[in-house]
Design an enzyme around this catalytic site. Structure first.
Site, PDB file in Angstrom:
ATOM      1  N   SER A 182      36.268  99.380  -1.596  1.00  0.00           N
ATOM      2  CA  SER A 182      35.507  98.313  -0.949  1.00  0.00           C
ATOM      3  C   SER A 182      34.790  98.746   0.321  1.00  0.00           C
ATOM      4  O   SER A 182      33.782  98.140   0.695  1.00  0.00           O
ATOM      5  CB  SER A 182      36.425  97.127  -0.637  1.00  0.00           C
ATOM      6  N   HIS A 210      35.388  94.939  -7.068  1.00  0.00           N
ATOM      7  CA  HIS A 210      34.011  95.334  -6.769  1.00  0.00           C
ATOM      8  C   HIS A 210      33.372  96.088  -7.934  1.00  0.00           C
ATOM      9  O   HIS A 210      32.294  96.673  -7.775  1.00  0.00           O
ATOM     10  CB  HIS A 210      33.975  96.198  -5.505  1.00  0.00           C
ATOM     11  N   LYS A 241      33.307  87.427  -6.012  1.00  0.00           N
ATOM     12  CA  LYS A 241      32.202  88.367  -5.839  1.00  0.00           C
ATOM     13  C   LYS A 241      31.158  88.117  -6.927  1.00  0.00           C
ATOM     14  O   LYS A 241      30.362  87.201  -6.810  1.00  0.00           O
ATOM     15  CB  LYS A 241      32.754  89.787  -5.815  1.00  0.00           C
TER      16      LYS A 241
END
Length: 393
Positions: A182, A210, A241
């Site tokens: 990250s 991610h 996300k």
């Protein structure tokens, strides 16, 4: 000694506030998008994890509104008892199908997901091998599990193997890694990790928070990127996300998922994801599945920005993901850069020690599939000017 004594005195945040360069808790007065209203300043947002640009998508918003109308604002209980809605089950089925796994279980937050998975799967007789740059939630999950935690040097496969060799044969072994790290934005060495896991009888877990919507031709994440979708034992990911919502998930075999659902304390004793959040995640997943071109758009705009920064002589951590860290080295310069950039209408995230080594402070920038080249050109110009003002080279 007074328990609250630690709250007195000088801290990095109090010093930053005194100097007028405190960079945290800025108030948004608009929804999350490529351009936002941040405390009255029209700001190009290059500091969010809204990778596919779906937080402002009309279909996603409408799905949340309809769920709010049908199911109400909350579920008033845990999934284990009264808090399971039919849309929870549908979301899990859709995710399992998308990720090519037998089953899936969802959690109320991403942080809770790592706590819930690791503390259920690993115990006192087990050993966890953990990359040193893994997310904080992984470390807390390891602590909660009471398993022996062994950290290996970041993406150092020789160090990982050396530590695997030392694990007694009567111990259960879990290798856990971020898929996309990250802070640095680099991708784990999954092929080597999978090979070592087979060699030493370990299981693998990839935190793809991610990676989902970012890597792979269809956005299925790190395992798809490497062609190893059938080689990872546990996928973990979040809805906050690419899926433009709130919550997290674990995908694995039916037996592993059922075990976690019946033994994970963070799962059993937490209220379930709110209806609107579930509906938004489902709609975002549908859009990702039907429009993989968004994944390509994200890759293209990230590459445009990365190359543009390099062309300006700005030192970045190289990579292929939408996370592009920019070196500023000194913690105070990172705070000052954020302040100056916000005044110019560009938002970035400061990352300072101990999150990075002392003297290696960065500005963490991240990008969205719906960013435009014009927005990127503006942001690049401001970054270059601010770094020049601060004599960062």
């Amino acid at each position: 000694m007074d328990l609250f004594a630690k709250t007195e005195g000088e801290h990095n945040y109090t010093v930053a506030k005194e100097k007028g360069i405190y960079p945290y808790f800025h108030e948004l007065r608009s929804g999350q998008d490529t351009v936002v209203d941040m405390e009255g300043i029209k700001t190009v947002m290059i500091g969010s994890n809204n990778y596919l640009g779906l937080t402002s998508n009309p279909e996603v918003i409408e799905a949340g509104v309809e769920a709010l109308k049908k199911y109400g604002s909350g579920n008033s209980g845990s999934r284990f008892l009264n808090g399971t809605l039919d849309i929870h089950v549908k979301l899990e089925q859709e995710l399992a199908d998308f990720l090519h796994k037998e089953a899936c279980v969802s959690f109320s937050t991403g942080f809770q997901t790592n706590l819930g998975i690791i503390s259920a799967i690993a115990g006192r007789n087990d050993v966890i091998l953990c990359d040193k740059e893994n997310h904080a939630s992984i470390y807390d999950g390891c602590r909660l599990s009471f398993a022996k935690l062994i950290r290996y040097e970041h993406s150092d496969m020789q160090d990982l193997e050396a530590k695997l060799k030392e694990v007694p044969s009567d111990k259960g072994i879990l290798i856990v890694t971020d898929g996309v790290f990250s802070m640095g934005g680099d991708i784990c060495k999954l092929p080597e990790i999978v090979a070592l896991a087979k060699k030493y009888g370990a299981r693998t877990m990839v935190d793809d928070s991610h990676g989902l919507g970012v890597l792979g031709e269809h956005g299925r994440g790190t395992a798809e990127h490497f062609g190893l979708e059938d080689q990872v034992d546990i996928y973990m990911g979040t809805f906050s996300k690419s899926l433009a919502s709130l919550g997290g998930y674990m995908a694995s075999t039916k037996k592993v998922v059922e075990y976690v659902k019946h033994t994970s304390r963070p799962y059993i004793f937490s209220a379930s994801i709110t209806p609107a959040s579930v509906a938004c995640a489902r709609k975002a997943l549908e859009i990702l599945r039907n429009h993989p071109e968004r994944v390509k758009a994200l890759r293209d705009i990230s590459n445009y920005m990365r190359q543009g920064l390099k062309n300006l002589g700005i030192k970045v951590i190289d990579g292929t993901t939408p996370i592009i860290p920019i070196y500023v080295y000194e913690d105070e310069k990172a705070f000052m850069a954020c302040k100056l950039l916000l005044e110019r209408g560009v938002y970035v995230n400061p990352t300072i020690s101990p999150a990075v080594p002392v003297g290696q402070a960065i500005l963490r920038t991240s990008y969205t599939a719906t960013h435009t080249k014009e927005q990127m050109d503006y942001a690049m110009k401001q970054i270059k000017e601010v770094l020049d003002i601060l004599h960062v080279c």
